[in-house]
Design an enzyme around this catalytic site. Structure first.
Site, PDB file in Angstrom:
ATOM      1  N   TYR A 273      -9.184 -11.770  -6.724  1.00 39.07           N
ATOM      2  CA  TYR A 273      -8.187 -11.915  -7.774  1.00 39.07           C
ATOM      3  C   TYR A 273      -8.381 -13.206  -8.580  1.00 39.07           C
ATOM      4  CZ  TYR A 273      -6.093  -8.006  -5.431  1.00 39.07           C
ATOM      5  OH  TYR A 273      -5.899  -6.772  -4.871  1.00 39.07           O
TER       6      TYR A 273
ATOM      7  N   ARG B 187       0.863  -1.176   0.000  1.00 42.79           N
ATOM      8  CA  ARG B 187       0.000   0.000   0.000  1.00 42.79           C
ATOM      9  C   ARG B 187       0.901   1.228   0.000  1.00 42.79           C
ATOM     10  NH1 ARG B 187      -1.938  -3.504   4.092  1.00 42.79           N
ATOM     11  NH2 ARG B 187      -4.016  -4.376   3.658  1.00 42.79           N
TER      12      ARG B 187
ATOM     13  N   HIS C 103      -2.453   1.946  -5.871  1.00 40.38           N
ATOM     14  CA  HIS C 103      -3.107   0.706  -5.442  1.00 40.38           C
ATOM     15  C   HIS C 103      -3.294  -0.267  -6.601  1.00 40.38           C
ATOM     16  CE1 HIS C 103      -4.805  -1.021  -1.799  1.00 40.38           C
ATOM     17  NE2 HIS C 103      -5.728  -1.581  -2.533  1.00 40.38           N
TER      18      HIS C 103
ATOM     19  N   HIS D 177      -3.684  -9.282   3.959  1.00 45.06           N
ATOM     20  CA  HIS D 177      -5.138  -9.313   4.116  1.00 45.06           C
ATOM     21  C   HIS D 177      -5.505 -10.111   5.366  1.00 45.06           C
ATOM     22  CE1 HIS D 177      -6.078  -8.572  -0.435  1.00 45.06           C
ATOM     23  NE2 HIS D 177      -5.848  -7.465   0.227  1.00 45.06           N
TER      24      HIS D 177
ATOM     25  N   LYS E 184      -1.775  -2.255   8.160  1.00 44.83           N
ATOM     26  CA  LYS E 184      -2.911  -1.674   8.869  1.00 44.83           C
ATOM     27  C   LYS E 184      -2.895  -2.088  10.338  1.00 44.83           C
ATOM     28  CE  LYS E 184      -6.153  -1.155   5.014  1.00 44.83           C
ATOM     29  NZ  LYS E 184      -7.501  -1.512   4.495  1.00 44.83           N
TER      30      LYS E 184
ATOM     31  N   ARG F 213      -0.633  -2.672  -6.702  1.00 41.30           N
ATOM     32  CA  ARG F 213      -0.856  -3.745  -5.717  1.00 41.30           C
ATOM     33  C   ARG F 213      -1.756  -4.824  -6.331  1.00 41.30           C
ATOM     34  NH1 ARG F 213      -0.967  -4.813  -0.057  1.00 41.30           N
ATOM     35  NH2 ARG F 213      -3.013  -5.315   0.804  1.00 41.30           N
TER      36      ARG F 213
END
Length: 313
Positions: free
Chosen positions: A294, A170, A259, A285, A194, A262
């Site tokens: 994906y 990110r 992004h 994730h 995150k 990514r």
């Protein structure tokens, strides 16, 4: 929002929002995430025009949903994000008030989420983008002393582009990378994602060599990996604007965001045979369901290849 619906927030509601902000920050939410959680609250409280923070009724939740659905500028995904923020706030409010019940926002049937597949670049497009800093440097050298750019800066920009794509980061993670967390012998980076959750990201030999070349030529000593011409850490905004410039040099769509690299990283891994669990770990994730989008991208790519190449298609 309709001007008739607007009103200033009461001191009590403003106080509860402040308490909620402190709660989110204590849970290690980023400032960006906090902002996205708080803005829907201000919109909602302005809509209902409450002077006191109280339990919302299901009818008020549905009225607000109807109001949002009429707004042409909001997609279903944006409406769902707003309701997720409201659910989170009122669950916090109930816990603080010791009310043992579920937020009525959880009982509202929301519009189905958008099914737009992530955009990604082809291998040829990625290569053109990664070559863009060197192309810029070659033009800058022609300016001689008039150039505001130094050799180490094009090496820096090539390094961060290689890192952004090579590790699937990110842009916020890219800007916060520290030199001490780059391990060239292991071809790896320690990344703070995150909620300050750390993970190891693998780098290829090309990206690692690019980073090493940049660091050898960089004239500044800094704890941060990527720095400006004054030795200050680069911001997410810098990366966003620089990416637009390099997309233009590469002849690519300038609306492509960091992004999207990514997304490109994840899609290329999947098409190359990587399993979803590995991609989930590399992307950071929390849930595999986030990574599974994906598979749809890869399936669509296979379908296109089949109809383009199979003799009986």
């Amino acid at each position: 929002m309709d001007s008739k619906k607007r009103t200033s927030l009461s001191p009590e509601i403003s106080g509860w929002i402040e308490r909620y902000i402190h709660y989110l920050l204590a849970k290690s939410f980023s400032l960006y995430t906090v902002r996205n959680y708080v803005q829907p609250l201000k919109e909602f409280f302005s809509f209902v025009k409450w002077q006191q923070c109280k339990e919302p009724k299901i009818e008020e939740c549905r009225d607000y949903l109807y109001f949002l659905c009429k707004r042409p500028d909001l997609k279903p995904s944006s409406i769902r994000v707003r309701f997720a923020a409201l659910r989170s706030f009122f669950n916090f409010f109930y816990r603080e008030k010791k009310i043992n019940k579920e937020s009525p926002f959880s009982q509202v049937m929301l519009p189905k989420p958008d099914r737009n597949l992530p955009r990604y670049l082809s291998l040829e497009q990625v290569q053109a983008l990664l070559n863009a800093p060197q192309k810029k440097w070659e033009k800058e050298k022609e300016k001689g002393k008039k150039s505001r750019w130094n050799e180490w800066q094009w090496k820096r920009d090539q390094a961060w582009l290689e890192t952004l794509y090579g590790a699937g980061l990110r842009v916020g993670e890219l800007s916060s990378l520290k030199r001490k967390n780059f391990f060239p012998s292991d071809l790896a980076l320690l990344v703070e994602g995150k909620r300050k959750k750390e993970r190891y990201c693998i780098l290829g030999e090309v990206a690692t060599a690019s980073l090493c070349s940049y660091l050898e030529s960089c004239p500044f000593e800094s704890e941060f990996l990527f720095v400006s011409s004054r030795g200050k850490p680069l911001t997410p905004r810098f990366f966003q604007l620089s990416l637009k410039e390099y997309l233009a040099i590469a002849g690519l769509d300038q609306s492509i965001s960091p992004h999207k690299l990514r997304h490109t990283f994840a899609t290329h891994l999947l098409e190359g045979g990587a399993d979803l669990r590995s991609i989930q770990e590399l992307l950071g994730h929390a849930h595999l369901s986030t990574t599974q989008i994906y598979t749809a991208v890869s399936a669509e790519h296979l379908k296109e290849s089949y109809f383009r190449t199979h003799p009986r298609a």
